[in-house]
Scaffold this motif. Structure first.
Motif, PDB file in Angstrom:
ATOM      1  N   GLN A 385      34.690  40.931  42.102  1.00  0.00           N
ATOM      2  CA  GLN A 385      34.631  39.538  41.673  1.00  0.00           C
ATOM      3  C   GLN A 385      33.603  39.327  40.569  1.00  0.00           C
ATOM      4  N   ARG A 388      35.002  39.414  37.110  1.00  0.00           N
ATOM      5  CA  ARG A 388      35.644  38.153  36.700  1.00  0.00           C
ATOM      6  C   ARG A 388      34.601  37.145  36.229  1.00  0.00           C
ATOM      7  N   LEU A 389      33.475  37.039  36.927  1.00  0.00           N
ATOM      8  CA  LEU A 389      32.447  36.069  36.541  1.00  0.00           C
ATOM      9  C   LEU A 389      31.798  36.439  35.206  1.00  0.00           C
ATOM     10  N   LEU A 392      34.140  35.199  32.621  1.00  0.00           N
ATOM     11  CA  LEU A 392      34.109  33.743  32.596  1.00  0.00           C
ATOM     12  C   LEU A 392      32.829  33.219  31.946  1.00  0.00           C
ATOM     13  N   ALA A 393      31.704  33.862  32.224  1.00  0.00           N
ATOM     14  CA  ALA A 393      30.435  33.447  31.624  1.00  0.00           C
ATOM     15  C   ALA A 393      30.468  33.623  30.119  1.00  0.00           C
ATOM     16  N   ILE A 400      24.315  33.138  34.581  1.00  0.00           N
ATOM     17  CA  ILE A 400      24.517  33.531  35.971  1.00  0.00           C
ATOM     18  C   ILE A 400      23.162  33.911  36.561  1.00  0.00           C
ATOM     19  N   ASP A 440      33.042  28.896  41.933  1.00  0.00           N
ATOM     20  CA  ASP A 440      32.839  30.124  41.159  1.00  0.00           C
ATOM     21  C   ASP A 440      31.594  30.889  41.581  1.00  0.00           C
ATOM     22  N   ASP A 441      30.933  30.474  42.645  1.00  0.00           N
ATOM     23  CA  ASP A 441      29.787  31.224  43.169  1.00  0.00           C
ATOM     24  C   ASP A 441      30.271  32.316  44.121  1.00  0.00           C
ATOM     25  N   PHE A 456      26.976  30.722  39.561  1.00  0.00           N
ATOM     26  CA  PHE A 456      27.562  30.646  38.216  1.00  0.00           C
ATOM     27  C   PHE A 456      27.136  29.338  37.548  1.00  0.00           C
TER      28      PHE A 456
END
Length: 541
Positions: A385, A388-389, A392-393, A400, A440-441, A456
């Motif tokens: 995961q 993915r973050l 996204l960031a 983050i 999203d955390d 996030f």
């Protein structure tokens, strides 16, 4: 008596057709008017048998009255069908009317009884907007069939008015009218297509009618090219309309076949099973594959211990049983009656197997990426995961923050009260982390009593305040039989946009060092990596 056989045959055919339509009207009451119109047509033919004997000098005959009543019954039915399209293709039939009327006006005299037959054009004119939808392929093909029945009825009546007596054309046209009206309404109420026998009947009837009309006109010594041209034009237009509908059917069938192939590839593709981690993703892929085939499909739902749904519910439901570990059923929701019931029946086994395999695979994935005790992500799930973050960031330009948390004196809990009490402490802390996490955390159990929290869109200061709230809630926990207050220590790092996973690994090392310092300093503390001005001041508070 022998001369009356055609009329008697038409009366019987009208009775059969009228009663058949009346039977169909049990499910569709709007066709009751059409049934009455057909039955009145049969009585009209019967009255014509008696009129030459009983009332030879009367201008307005009983058959004329029955004709008016039948037309009104048909007009009432056609009005209730509510046309949705303005006529365009169907206007091609309109030139038939002036041709026939012009031929009629050329005849010697135009008594009221003969002019009355023009009224039989009214149902055909009212049907033009309704036939438009059939020509565009928007409604069932049965509408075109009963529309042709109205055309034959009007053609037979106009020929009778022109010739002054029924000939072969009139008998054939009225017989074709009764057959097509009954067949067309049957097809429309049952949502069926035009069969090959009906197509042959239409083609044979149109061609035969041209021959019979020509013979009747020559035999009467009152040949009118306008009448013949008018009916020839109507026959050509009718055949063109039927051809257009059949052509559209072929195109729809080819498109339907293409959609079925795409759907079967979607449902049977193994790659699809590895692209969606969530049940919603599995269901959405299936729903997207089904919608092109079933336009009124609005939602898909799986019911078990937990219910998952994509789309929305609807008044019409189709249920499938899924053979999983727990009793499970899938539900398809439709906004109207499900289209293509046979296709849905054929699809059911494959759809059931696709959902079963996908959801089973998703269940095994969930076990592989989550901690069985707390339900949080495990280390593998965290790494997956986190990728993915990171993406996204970078896309959204958001930082983050990463924290490592440890339950103070957890070994003492296990040694004093046993592992069940320790497990309860772990589950309670997991619940607090889950409560503090947004969509999203990430809340993670990294192992033993060590947990991770990825926030996030948070810098270090924001993350520090989140950990303070968690710290306060942990202090407030009361878990029997533990007699002392619980606490956590935490190390905090990050607060920036990570360019890669290696950066996150470095943050983990920094947070681990900060956590060690918090433990060494007396526990129940939060130590951030001091990379931002002012964070040291937070430690003083």
């Amino acid at each position: 008596m022998t001369e009356a056989l055609p009329e008697i045959g038409l009366m019987l055919l009208a009775a059969v057709a009228g009663l058949w339509i009346w039977w169909l009207a049990r499910q569709e009451p709007l066709w009751q008017g059409a049934s009455l119109g057909v039955l009145l047509g049969g009585l009209q033919i019967g009255a014509m048998l008696l009129e030459p004997i009983s009332t030879p000098s009367v201008t307005f005959q009983p058959s004329g009255g029955l004709l008016l009543l039948g037309v009104l019954a048909w007009a009432a039915t056609l009005r209730r069908l509510h046309p949705t399209d303005s006529p365009r293709y169907s206007l091609g039939l309109l030139p038939f009317v002036p041709f026939m009327v012009l031929g009629l006006l050329q005849g010697p005299g135009l008594e009221l009884a003969r002019a009355l037959w023009l009224v039989d054009l009214l149902p055909l004119l009212l049907a033009l907007p309704l036939l438009e939808a059939a020509l565009r392929g928007q409604v069932g093909e049965g509408r075109l069939v009963w529309g042709l029945g109205l055309l034959f009825k009007a053609g037979g009546s106009l020929a009778l008015a022109w010739l002054g007596e029924a000939g072969g054309f009139t008998y054939l046209a009225w017989a074709m009218s009764l057959l097509l009206l009954g067949s067309g309404i049957h097809l429309e109420t049952h949502q069926e297509r035009i069969s090959k026998p009906i197509l042959i009947l239409i083609a044979a009837g149109l061609l035969s009618s041209l021959v019979l009309l020509s013979l009747d006109l020559q035999a009467s010594n009152r040949f009118s090219e306008w009448v013949l041209i008018g009916w020839a034009y109507a026959a050509f237009t009718a055949i063109t309309g039927v051809g257009l509908v059949v052509y559209q059917r072929i195109l729809r069938s080819e498109r339907q076949l293409e959609l079925w192939v795409n759907l079967l590839e979607t449902l049977s593709s193994k790659s699809q099973a590895t692209q969606h981690l969530t049940p919603q993703g599995v269901l959405q892929s299936v729903l997207d594959g089904l919608k092109p085939l079933f336009s009124n499909l609005v939602g898909l739902e799986v019911r078990s211990d937990t219910t998952f749904r994509v789309g929305q519910s609807g008044p019409y439901v189709r249920t499938f049983e899924l053979m999983l570990e727990h009793p499970t059923e899938a539900r398809l929701y439709f906004s109207g009656p499900p289209q293509d019931e046979r296709g849905l029946e054929a699809l059911a086994p494959l759809l059931t197997e696709r959902l079963r395999l996908s959801l089973t695979l998703n269940e095994w994935r969930s076990k592989a990426y989550t901690d069985p005790l707390t339900g949080l992500l495990n280390r593998r799930g965290f790494e997956r995961q986190m990728q993915r973050l990171i993406r996204l960031a970078g896309e959204q330009g958001k930082p983050i923050a990463l924290a490592l948390l440890d339950i103070d004196r957890f070994k003492r809990v296990n040694d004093t009260y046993g592992h069940p009490a320790g497990d309860e402490v772990l589950k309670q802390l997991a619940g607090l982390l889950r409560k503090a996490s947004r969509s999203d955390d990430l809340a993670v159990r990294l192992g033993g009593e060590e947990f991770g929290l990825v926030l996030f869109g948070a810098d270090l200061e924001d993350a520090y305040h989140v950990l303070e709230r968690i710290q306060s809630e942990v202090r407030s926990l009361y878990i029997p039989p533990i007699s002392w207050p619980l606490s956590i220590s935490a190390g905090l790092a990050g607060g920036e946009i990570p360019p890669s996973m290696s950066t996150v690994q470095r943050w983990l090392e920094q947070a681990d060092e900060a956590l060690y310092e918090a433990k060494k300093s007396g526990r129940d503390r939060i130590y951030p990596v001091p990379t931002m001005p002012g964070l040291e001041d937070l430690l003083e508070l």
